[in-house]
Scaffold this active site. Sequence first.
Site, PDB file in Angstrom:
ATOM      1  N   ARG A  47       0.810  -1.207   0.000  1.00 22.14           N
ATOM      2  CA  ARG A  47       0.000   0.000   0.000  1.00 22.14           C
ATOM      3  C   ARG A  47       0.842   1.255   0.000  1.00 22.14           C
ATOM      4  O   ARG A  47       1.918   1.300   0.570  1.00 22.14           O
ATOM      5  CB  ARG A  47      -0.887   0.033   1.241  1.00 22.14           C
ATOM      6  CG  ARG A  47      -1.946  -1.047   1.222  1.00 22.14           C
ATOM      7  CD  ARG A  47      -2.861  -0.910   2.390  1.00 22.14           C
ATOM      8  NE  ARG A  47      -2.088  -0.829   3.611  1.00 22.14           N
ATOM      9  CZ  ARG A  47      -2.473  -0.162   4.676  1.00 22.14           C
ATOM     10  NH1 ARG A  47      -3.610   0.485   4.680  1.00 22.14           N
ATOM     11  NH2 ARG A  47      -1.720  -0.158   5.754  1.00 22.14           N
ATOM     12  N   SER A 115       6.750  -5.028   7.707  1.00 16.64           N
ATOM     13  CA  SER A 115       6.265  -5.939   8.751  1.00 16.64           C
ATOM     14  C   SER A 115       7.074  -7.235   8.814  1.00 16.64           C
ATOM     15  O   SER A 115       6.509  -8.325   8.687  1.00 16.64           O
ATOM     16  CB  SER A 115       4.797  -6.272   8.523  1.00 16.64           C
ATOM     17  OG  SER A 115       4.117  -5.166   8.028  1.00 16.64           O
ATOM     18  N   ASP A 168       4.792  -2.808  11.604  1.00 12.69           N
ATOM     19  CA  ASP A 168       3.349  -2.493  11.561  1.00 12.69           C
ATOM     20  C   ASP A 168       2.723  -2.350  12.948  1.00 12.69           C
ATOM     21  O   ASP A 168       1.837  -1.530  13.154  1.00 12.69           O
ATOM     22  CB  ASP A 168       2.553  -3.490  10.691  1.00 12.69           C
ATOM     23  CG  ASP A 168       2.811  -4.937  11.044  1.00 12.69           C
ATOM     24  OD1 ASP A 168       3.694  -5.211  11.868  1.00 12.69           O
ATOM     25  OD2 ASP A 168       2.116  -5.806  10.488  1.00 12.69           O
TER      26      ASP A 168
HETATM   27 MG    MG Z   1      -1.642  -6.175   8.630  1.00 13.17          MG
END
Ligand code: MG
Length: 437
Positions: A47, A115, A168
């Site tokens: 994203r 992440s 994250d």
């Molecule tokens: Mg996630």
Amino acid sequence: MAVEMHAGLASEGGSKLKMLLTFVDNLPNGTERGTYYALHLGGTNFRVLRVHLNGQRSSVLENDVERQPIPEHLMTSTSEELFDFIASSLKEFIAKEGDGSNISTNRRELGFTFSFPVKQMSVSSGILIKWTKGFSVVNMVGRDVAACLQEALSRKGLDVHVAALVNDTVGTLALGHYHDPDTVAAIIIGTGTNACYLERIDAIIKCQGLLTASGRMVVNMEWGNFWSSHLPRTSYDIDLDAESPNPNDQGFEKMISGMYLGDIVRRVILRMSMESDMFELISPKLKIPFILRTPLMAAMHEDNSPDLREVARILKEVFEIPEVPMKARKIVVKVCDVVTRRAARLAAAGIVGILKKIGRDGSGGITGGRGRSNTKMRRTVVAIEGGLYSSYSLFSEYLHEALNEILGEDIAKHVIIKVTEDGSGIGTALLAASYSS
Ligand code: MG
Ligand code: ADP
């Protein structure tokens, strides 16, 4: 959990909990202003987003998001290919801004949500410890992730500065704290699971001499790797672990997160079908790992129809088991229930472990001290994010039930679990704002 947290903070490698330093010592407080960007490379999607901040916490954040699945070949490509893809996506995203009047053409500040476990050297640099979740881009382990991105951005001629490299969970904590300053920890329960929390700097023994203005630092626990000899493991857990690409790793995650719950259920059903006449035949599909995804397992679990129609439909669709008798449908629902209940209760116990470590469980911390009775419990907010928690209502119900049970209602009423969606995006942009030079 609290004991292992202590051990992980005492020395490098002191525990299966890595307890990674993030160098985030100040969480966003609502005064941030300006336009910031975030990129998120995580589980399944990639994203890009832009956030406009006007300095008032309560105001609605405007944000633009673009998400796309990560092309599968990039998950095992070279780092240049992967980061060039990321940089191109950002370039296209920025190009669409046109000459919008409120966006300056100055250098743009960006936060990068990554992440995967990273050993940070500063808020804006850190080396990859290992890939997880199916990624295995070559020659990346041991390299500075932020530098790789910064180089790719330069190759594309973008004047964008990587101001923060963020896990994250830390993004989720940042967003939670932006909205509510009593937020002290963040938990992610989606495809994988992880947690971070705000720790006192003097409790981070492995880094003596470390000073921060606030006297605190966010610690990324990497709690998916938590393990304790007290945790009972079934033969299904042992087999799942042994057959996984990362045996002996991420033991806690393998009992809790969305990537695995469906497969634990599949293993139980397979064994039952082999050892009983629950189904007429043993479908070969039952032997295919990960064929039952967790959302479908949840749909069976939450089937409220009197004849468990949905259970029958999914068993037929996924495993090609025709005409499942009512008795077997009920057993399948029960299996889903047991597996999810265990996962949710383990996650709740983990949360209580964190609260215990920071003295917010009403008992005065693991070092003892003041008794439960005369400790005034402060309002404590835990930010939570992830599809398993937010889309699987029985999971979240069981988690809350267990928190109440373990903490007792008097303490539990001061602990607020707050869904904080999109911390990994907006939260990271907020950190880019806090740490932009
Ligand atoms: Mg996630
Ligand atoms: P990620 O962890 O990849 O960042 P999410 O936080 O959105 O993404 O979590 C997605 C995961 O949540 C899925 O892999 C799935 O395991 C789980 N999930 C999503 N929707 C549901 C659902 N309706 N019921 C149960 N689990 C779900």
